[in-house]
Design a protein around this motif. Structure first.
Motif, PDB file in Angstrom:
ATOM      1  N   PHE A  63       6.117  12.506  -9.394  1.00  0.00           N
ATOM      2  CA  PHE A  63       6.093  13.402  -8.238  1.00  0.00           C
ATOM      3  C   PHE A  63       6.741  14.706  -8.654  1.00  0.00           C
ATOM      4  N   CYS A 117      14.888   4.081  -0.749  1.00  0.00           N
ATOM      5  CA  CYS A 117      14.004   5.230  -0.940  1.00  0.00           C
ATOM      6  C   CYS A 117      14.816   6.443  -1.365  1.00  0.00           C
ATOM      7  N   THR A 133      10.487  20.612   5.940  1.00  0.00           N
ATOM      8  CA  THR A 133      10.046  19.231   6.079  1.00  0.00           C
ATOM      9  C   THR A 133      10.986  18.334   5.287  1.00  0.00           C
ATOM     10  N   THR A 155      11.024  14.261   3.730  1.00  0.00           N
ATOM     11  CA  THR A 155      10.111  13.166   3.411  1.00  0.00           C
ATOM     12  C   THR A 155      10.852  12.061   2.685  1.00  0.00           C
ATOM     13  N   LEU A 195      10.557   9.041  -0.028  1.00  0.00           N
ATOM     14  CA  LEU A 195       9.732   8.704  -1.184  1.00  0.00           C
ATOM     15  C   LEU A 195       9.954   7.248  -1.553  1.00  0.00           C
ATOM     16  N   VAL A 211       3.911   7.296  -5.921  1.00  0.00           N
ATOM     17  CA  VAL A 211       5.067   7.452  -5.051  1.00  0.00           C
ATOM     18  C   VAL A 211       4.540   7.799  -3.669  1.00  0.00           C
ATOM     19  N   HIS A 269       4.666   8.985   0.181  1.00  0.00           N
ATOM     20  CA  HIS A 269       5.433   9.948   0.946  1.00  0.00           C
ATOM     21  C   HIS A 269       5.362   9.595   2.433  1.00  0.00           C
ATOM     22  N   PRO A 283       6.615  11.047   6.057  1.00  0.00           N
ATOM     23  CA  PRO A 283       7.270  12.155   6.766  1.00  0.00           C
ATOM     24  C   PRO A 283       8.377  11.636   7.686  1.00  0.00           C
TER      25      PRO A 283
END
Length: 230
Positions: free
Chosen positions: A9, A172, A208, A210, A212, A219, A221, A223
């Motif tokens: 990523f 995460c 934003t 997120t 992961l 990976v 994502h 939100p």
């Protein structure tokens, strides 16, 4: 060779690799990044009468060893809360102590200090309050308003996802445009919900945010938060 379970990523103009072992690999630096090892947490609990199997440090260091070999890492960067308390290094059993000594001998091993850590530690390796590499700041706890891209730990983020009538919880990473918070790597570490207000606040300023989560192929994502339009 990097294991197939690692997936790429982008963050701060660099490619990163993330796998289910809760570590990041930074190819540009040949560096393995881990946060919140909390080594010797079981022996700390044992002193208060809460008996846990005393093998957490062996398990945690063994996973780092396996990942360092698999990725051909030259460096390990530990992002704070490395031991659970200041006396942790002295409580390492012989197996764990020998493994840590071998890792620190083979690799450029850097301890970044966290709120559980002494500033002058007894463990092998280099101890620093923070590190700056390629314009990215590595520290234990995110600093709101930090203008540079930043990697940190401290919060132990975990994502809760509904799946087939139940809730699945997974460690995460949590990312905004300029900040990335790693999951806890240690064998005996709990977690904070990835959408907790404290985590959202730590990742500001952001447009934003997120979560992961690594899967076998990529990976994923998820939100978590978006700034409201003015």
């Amino acid at each position: 060779m990097v294991p197939l379970s690692f997936a790429p990523f982008e963050f701060a103009g660099h490619e990163w690799l993330m796998g289910p072992a809760r570590a990041l690999f930074w190819p540009a630096e040949r560096a393995l990044l881990v946060a919140d090892l909390h080594l010797e947490k079981a022996s700390w609990f044992a002193r208060t009468g809460q008996m846990l199997p005393p093998y957490d440090s062996r398990e945690t260091l063994g996973r780092i060893d396996a990942l360092a070999r698999a990725t051909n890492a030259a460096r390990v960067l530990c992002l704070g809360d490395n031991f659970h308390d200041a006396q942790g290094p002295a409580r390492l059993d012989a197996v764990a102590a020998d493994l840590l000594a071998d890792l620190a001998h083979r690799l450029d091993w850097v301890w970044i200090t966290g709120n559980h850590d002494e500033k002058d530690g007894a463990a092998p390796g280099t101890m620093l309050p923070e590190v700056a590499l390629r314009g990215i700041v590595l520290r234990h706890e995110a600093r709101p308003g930090e203008p540079a891209p930043e990697l940190s730990g401290h919060f132990h983020p975990r994502l809760r996802v509904p799946a087939r009538g139940r809730t699945v919880t997974r460690p995460c990473a949590v990312m905004s445009e300029r900040k990335l918070i790693l999951p806890a790597f240690g064998a005996l570490t709990g977690g904070l919900d990835a959408a907790h207000p404290a985590l959202i606040a730590a990742l500001q300023p952001a447009q934003t945010i997120t979560a992961l989560v690594p899967t076998a192929a990529r990976v994923a994502h998820f939100p978590l938060w978006r700034a409201q339009a003015a």
